[in-house]
Design an enzyme around this catalytic site. Structure first.
Site, PDB file in Angstrom:
ATOM      1  N   GLU A  70      22.562  21.139  33.292  1.00 40.80           N
ATOM      2  CA  GLU A  70      23.312  21.843  32.246  1.00 40.80           C
ATOM      3  C   GLU A  70      22.481  22.027  30.974  1.00 40.80           C
ATOM      4  O   GLU A  70      22.403  23.128  30.433  1.00 40.80           O
ATOM      5  CB  GLU A  70      24.601  21.071  31.904  1.00 40.80           C
ATOM      6  CG  GLU A  70      25.331  21.723  30.738  1.00 40.80           C
ATOM      7  CD  GLU A  70      26.705  21.135  30.455  1.00 40.80           C
ATOM      8  OE1 GLU A  70      27.004  20.015  30.877  1.00 40.80           O
ATOM      9  OE2 GLU A  70      27.475  21.842  29.778  1.00 40.80           O
ATOM     10  N   ASP A  90      25.064  17.459  35.846  1.00 38.07           N
ATOM     11  CA  ASP A  90      25.750  17.476  34.556  1.00 38.07           C
ATOM     12  C   ASP A  90      25.625  16.061  33.993  1.00 38.07           C
ATOM     13  O   ASP A  90      26.264  15.125  34.495  1.00 38.07           O
ATOM     14  CB  ASP A  90      27.231  17.858  34.729  1.00 38.07           C
ATOM     15  CG  ASP A  90      27.872  18.155  33.380  1.00 38.07           C
ATOM     16  OD1 ASP A  90      27.320  17.716  32.351  1.00 38.07           O
ATOM     17  OD2 ASP A  90      28.920  18.822  33.350  1.00 38.07           O
ATOM     18  N   ILE A  92      26.601  14.668  31.192  1.00 36.46           N
ATOM     19  CA  ILE A  92      27.908  14.182  30.715  1.00 36.46           C
ATOM     20  C   ILE A  92      28.916  15.289  30.996  1.00 36.46           C
ATOM     21  O   ILE A  92      28.922  16.318  30.323  1.00 36.46           O
ATOM     22  CB  ILE A  92      27.913  13.875  29.196  1.00 36.46           C
ATOM     23  CG1 ILE A  92      26.862  12.821  28.828  1.00 36.46           C
ATOM     24  CG2 ILE A  92      29.312  13.398  28.781  1.00 36.46           C
ATOM     25  CD1 ILE A  92      26.880  12.401  27.355  1.00 36.46           C
ATOM     26  N   ASP A  93      29.735  15.092  32.009  1.00 38.53           N
ATOM     27  CA  ASP A  93      30.811  16.052  32.244  1.00 38.53           C
ATOM     28  C   ASP A  93      32.037  15.486  31.529  1.00 38.53           C
ATOM     29  O   ASP A  93      32.547  14.422  31.912  1.00 38.53           O
ATOM     30  CB  ASP A  93      31.077  16.236  33.740  1.00 38.53           C
ATOM     31  CG  ASP A  93      32.119  17.330  33.966  1.00 38.53           C
ATOM     32  OD1 ASP A  93      32.110  18.322  33.211  1.00 38.53           O
ATOM     33  OD2 ASP A  93      32.950  17.169  34.862  1.00 38.53           O
ATOM     34  N   THR A  95      32.008  16.223  27.774  1.00 35.17           N
ATOM     35  CA  THR A  95      31.343  15.956  26.488  1.00 35.17           C
ATOM     36  C   THR A  95      32.362  15.848  25.351  1.00 35.17           C
ATOM     37  O   THR A  95      32.230  14.982  24.478  1.00 35.17           O
ATOM     38  CB  THR A  95      30.299  17.063  26.187  1.00 35.17           C
ATOM     39  OG1 THR A  95      29.344  17.061  27.250  1.00 35.17           O
ATOM     40  CG2 THR A  95      29.581  16.821  24.870  1.00 35.17           C
ATOM     41  N   ASP A 220      29.306  21.474  36.919  1.00 32.07           N
ATOM     42  CA  ASP A 220      30.626  20.825  36.823  1.00 32.07           C
ATOM     43  C   ASP A 220      31.229  20.636  38.216  1.00 32.07           C
ATOM     44  O   ASP A 220      32.103  19.792  38.405  1.00 32.07           O
ATOM     45  CB  ASP A 220      31.608  21.705  36.018  1.00 32.07           C
ATOM     46  CG  ASP A 220      31.161  21.966  34.585  1.00 32.07           C
ATOM     47  OD1 ASP A 220      30.837  20.987  33.895  1.00 32.07           O
ATOM     48  OD2 ASP A 220      31.134  23.135  34.167  1.00 32.07           O
TER      49      ASP A 220
HETATM   50  C1  IPD Z   1      33.334  20.710  30.653  1.00 33.27           C
HETATM   51  C2  IPD Z   1      34.414  19.953  31.400  1.00 33.27           C
HETATM   52  C3  IPD Z   1      35.782  20.522  31.099  1.00 33.27           C
HETATM   53  C4  IPD Z   1      35.847  22.027  31.321  1.00 33.27           C
HETATM   54  C5  IPD Z   1      34.739  22.747  30.600  1.00 33.27           C
HETATM   55  C6  IPD Z   1      33.389  22.174  30.991  1.00 33.27           C
HETATM   56  P1  IPD Z   1      30.992  19.602  29.944  1.00 33.27           P
HETATM   57  O1  IPD Z   1      32.068  20.222  31.030  1.00 33.27           O
HETATM   58  O2  IPD Z   1      34.187  19.952  32.771  1.00 33.27           O
HETATM   59  O3  IPD Z   1      36.738  19.944  31.928  1.00 33.27           O
HETATM   60  O4  IPD Z   1      37.075  22.480  30.836  1.00 33.27           O
HETATM   61  O5  IPD Z   1      34.791  24.127  30.959  1.00 33.27           O
HETATM   62  O6  IPD Z   1      32.389  22.856  30.267  1.00 33.27           O
HETATM   63  O7  IPD Z   1      30.650  20.734  29.028  1.00 33.27           O
HETATM   64  O8  IPD Z   1      31.696  18.499  29.242  1.00 33.27           O
HETATM   65  O9  IPD Z   1      29.872  19.184  30.801  1.00 33.27           O
END
Ligand code: IPD
Length: 279
Positions: A70, A90, A92-93, A95, A220
């Site tokens: 990412e 990813d 940190i999924d 964030t 993700d």
């Molecule tokens: C996010 C999370 C979130 C989703 C966002 C993503 P990130 O990932 O998965 O649930 O709603 O669209 O971007 O940015 O925290 O790696």
């Protein structure tokens, strides 16, 4: 025959464990927040540091493999899935959850060969839950096998999705219309935990019955998609067609019946593709 990717899976669990420790440590100090595409698209120094840690550790062991990460993509690296053994990361999924100390924060890693997912690892590091799934060998949480609920009736389901506003008012309106359409079926409820990979692991372990989302990315989805499939669930496109890792859209469900019924309540909208510039 021995499993050619077992060593990669073992290394993946090791590196996800290390990354999780770094994330938990970072939660103890002040978190400086930066923005990517918009005021609500957050990133922190920890996302970037953890991605560097994961990639350098994997590269040292598997120097010929490819990566889609990412934060590397945010910094300009290509987002193209090839036939190479590829780690989709990813760091940190969740964030936004991390920034707020909301406890669904995970490291998500999927591994593909010839564009097929071979295994997935999702480490929900505040909960200390390590989800793993190897193609054809089942899904596990902390080593214990997990299974989807098997629910077939959408009206009996707890459904997950994500609610956020990202610049485009048309997408926002479509997302709210979908929310209304699913809620008024009615389903038992909708929850929004804030991490796509955790959402998929909740479906995989039977704590929720379905998750739908348009607008997420391959990093993700890759780890969690393996976990859902191996837990006996189904992963499809929001149209009901086959799941496509680069499509930015998915339904993960406890059964095909639930996935199919859900597609009838979701109006599709254009979210582009992860590989739009590359293939
Ligand atoms: C996010 C999370 C979130 C989703 C966002 C993503 P990130 O990932 O998965 O649930 O709603 O669209 O971007 O940015 O925290 O790696």
């Amino acid at each position: 025959m021995s499993d050619p990717w077992q060593e990669c899976l073992e290394h993946c669990v090791e590196v996800a464990t290390q990354a999780g420790k770094v994330i938990r440590e970072a939660l103890k100090s002040d978190i400086a927040v930066m923005h990517k595409s918009s005021q609500v698209d957050l990133v922190t120094e920890t996302d970037q540091r953890v991605e560097r840690l994961i990639i350098s550790s994997i590269k040292a062991k598997f120097p010929t493999h490819s990566f889609i990460g990412e934060e590397s993509v945010a910094a300009g690296a290509p987002s193209v899935l090839t036939d190479d053994p590829t780690w989709i990361i990813d760091p940190i999924d969740g964030t936004t959850n991390f920034v707020h100390g909301f406890p669904f924060v995970c490291v998500s890693i999927g591994f593909t060969v010839k564009k097929q997912i071979e295994f997935g690892v999702v480490y929900s590091c505040i909960e200390d839950k390590m989800y793993t799934a190897r193609k054809g060998k089942g899904a596990f949480c902390n080593g214990v096998p997990i299974k989807v609920s098997g629910q077939e009736d959408l009206s009996q389901c707890l459904v997950l999705t994500e609610v956020c506003f990202k610049k485009d008012p048309h997408r926002f309106d479509a997302m709210m219309a979908n929310l209304r359409s699913v809620l008024t079926i009615p389903v038992h409820g909708i929850r929004s935990p804030g991490s796509a990979a955790v959402n998929m692991c909740l479906v995989a372990s039977g704590a929720a019955d379905a998750y739908y989302h348009a607008g997420i990315h391959c990093w993700d989805m890759a780890g969690g998609a393996a976990v859902v499939t191996e837990a006996g669930g189904v992963v499809t496109d929001v149209s009901g067609g086959p799941f496509d890792l680069m499509s930015r859209r998915l339904i993960a469900a406890s059964s095909r019946a639930v996935a199919e019924r859900l597609t009838r309540h979701i109006t599709e909208f254009n979210v582009g593709r992860d590989d739009a510039d590359g293939s």
